[in-house]
Design an enzyme around this catalytic site. Structure first.
Site, short mmCIF file in Angstrom:
data_model
loop_
_atom_site.label_atom_id
_atom_site.label_comp_id
_atom_site.label_asym_id
_atom_site.label_seq_id
_atom_site.Cartn_x
_atom_site.Cartn_y
_atom_site.Cartn_z
CD GLU A 21 -8.42 8.89 -10.11
OE1 GLU A 21 -9.02 8.04 -10.76
OE2 GLU A 21 -8.89 9.45 -9.11
CD GLU A 54 -3.07 -0.41 0.01
OE1 GLU A 54 -3.09 -0.07 -1.20
OE2 GLU A 54 -3.66 -1.40 0.46
CG ASP A 73 -6.40 2.04 -7.45
OD1 ASP A 73 -5.71 1.24 -6.80
OD2 ASP A 73 -6.81 3.13 -6.99
C1 GLA Z 1 -5.16 4.68 -4.14
C2 GLA Z 1 -4.39 5.02 -5.41
C3 GLA Z 1 -3.39 3.92 -5.78
C4 GLA Z 1 -2.50 3.56 -4.59
C5 GLA Z 1 -3.36 3.32 -3.34
C6 GLA Z 1 -2.52 3.12 -2.11
O1 GLA Z 1 -5.97 3.56 -4.35
O2 GLA Z 1 -5.27 5.23 -6.49
O3 GLA Z 1 -2.61 4.32 -6.88
O4 GLA Z 1 -1.53 4.54 -4.36
O5 GLA Z 1 -4.24 4.41 -3.08
O6 GLA Z 1 -1.77 1.97 -2.21
#
Ligand code: GLA
Length: 389
Positions: free
Chosen positions: A161, A33, A173
């Protein structure tokens, strides 16, 4: 919603039939994360729920957008597709992707009617926005005959995004939504975008997602602040490591040696999380491949602790769900998933412990927060695809 209901809704909205239907999933991240924008590894999987997009050509010289969660149809002339709409309109997610194609020189010769429906709970940290972006990127890949692969679709979603939603997110994501595979997690190196699909059909164990329904969603300000703090840590480390590009390049031992170069206290905490989390992710995937679920679970728990103490992206709601889960026999590991602040935790729970897990964690959470949590057993599904008629 069933496909025929969606087609009916399209017909009702636009008075003609949908010609194409696409689907792209939400995701849950098992570990890794806030490592993606630091050049580290992540380990997400695509979910079986996500976003559908239906479309058909129109004769309007405009794109028309309708979400089944919103009352209105938004109509944009073909020469006005390069600027985000005000007030964080939901249309910015698909629009931002279409704008990427136009900026690359693709031209829309005619208008299209678009209908979007999804069942990823919004603001739950399960990437409902990435699902919309990737499903749009895929649909317009066909319209423009662009021939992009799934990784390129993920990059288009990420740029959307950044430019149309103002979140400087990493690639995790959108990549999971594009490249997911049923019953597999994606072990992705975010520095190179090399990836491996790792089977996660676990004997007698389920991936359980717990939704805080917390009012504090990931706000772009707090997320972008974390990205900037990591950048500052890299800049300060460059005084002793001039070639350093990203925190993930440092092993924990190397980091220990040079971390005193980071004079900003907050940046030091953020970097400590990132360097540790990168290693935990590598170790966790190795443990899973070796069948050592206990170790995988311990690393999930350690990930949560570091996100709580060093990265400071948890808070009462996520902490309560994770910490209550840790107390229950049959819980292998539990941690927050996604960006943080609100949203969901992900837990590995033995089948026989699931009813107790839901009852006890749910009750303790309600007692502390006054909110009823929701629990879903995750089914790991496929990445973006067109649906047959
Ligand atoms: C969000 C972001 C991802 C990633 C997560 C944390 O989901 O969109 O790119 O950085 O937070 O891991």
């Amino acid at each position: 919603m069933e496909l025929n209901e969606l087609k009916k809704a399209f017909l009702e909205a636009y008075n003609h039939e949908a010609e194409k239907v696409y689907f792209s999933p939400g995701r849950v991240n098992l570990i890794g994360e806030h490592t993606d924008y630091n050049g580290g590894h992540v380990f997400p999987c695509a979910l079986s729920f996500g976003t559908n997009l239906l479309l058909a050509a129109n004769n309007q010289k405009a794109l028309r957008f309708k979400s089944l969660n919103m009352p209105e149809i938004i109509c944009l002339p073909l020469d006005q597709l390069l600027t985000p709409l005000p007030d964080n309109s939901w249309v910015n997610y698909p629009l931002g992707c279409i704008a990427q194609y136009i900026k690359r020189g693709f031209k829309l010769e005619q208008g299209y009617d678009i209908l979007i429906w999804g069942n990823v709970p919004a603001g739950a940290g399960l990437s409902s926005s990435a699902a919309i972006e990737v499903v749009t990127a895929c649909a317009f890949n066909d319209i423009f005959n662009a021939g992009y692969d799934r990784t390129e679709l993920a990059k288009i979603g990420q740029l959307s995004e950044h430019e149309f939603a103002g979140v400087n997110c990493g690639i995790m994501d959108q990549f999971a939504s594009a490249q997911g595979k049923k019953d597999h997690a994606i072990y992705l190196d975010c520095a190179t975008l090399d990836f491996e699909l790792v089977p996660v059909k676990l004997d007698g164990v389920k991936v359980v997602i717990s939704n805080t329904h917390s009012p504090h969603k990931l706000d772009s300000g707090a997320y972008n602040a974390r990205v900037a703090e990591c950048k500052l840590a890299v800049e300060q480390l460059r005084t002793v490591r001039p070639n350093l590009q990203a925190l993930a390049e440092l092993s924990e031992v190397e980091f220990e040696d040079i971390k005193s170069a980071i004079t900003d206290k907050v940046a030091l905490m953020r970097a400590t999380h990132v360097v540790g989390e990168c290693q935990r992710t590598i170790d966790a995937v190795a443990a899973l491949k070796a069948g050592d679920l206990t170790k995988f679970g311990q690393l999930m728990n350690a990930s949560h602790v570091s996100l709580r103490d060093n990265y400071e992206v948890t808070g009462l709601h996520l902490d309560t769900l994770a910490e209550e889960a840790w107390k229950i026999d049959g819980v292998i590991g539990s941690r927050m998933t996604g960006g943080g602040f609100g949203g969901c935790t992900v837990s590995l729970v033995r089948d026989e412990a699931i009813p107790t897990f839901i009852e006890k964690v749910g009750a303790a959470y309600f007692e502390k927060t006054g909110i009823k949590a929701d629990f879903y057993i995750a089914e790991i599904g496929d990445g973006v695809h067109a649906l047959a008629d």
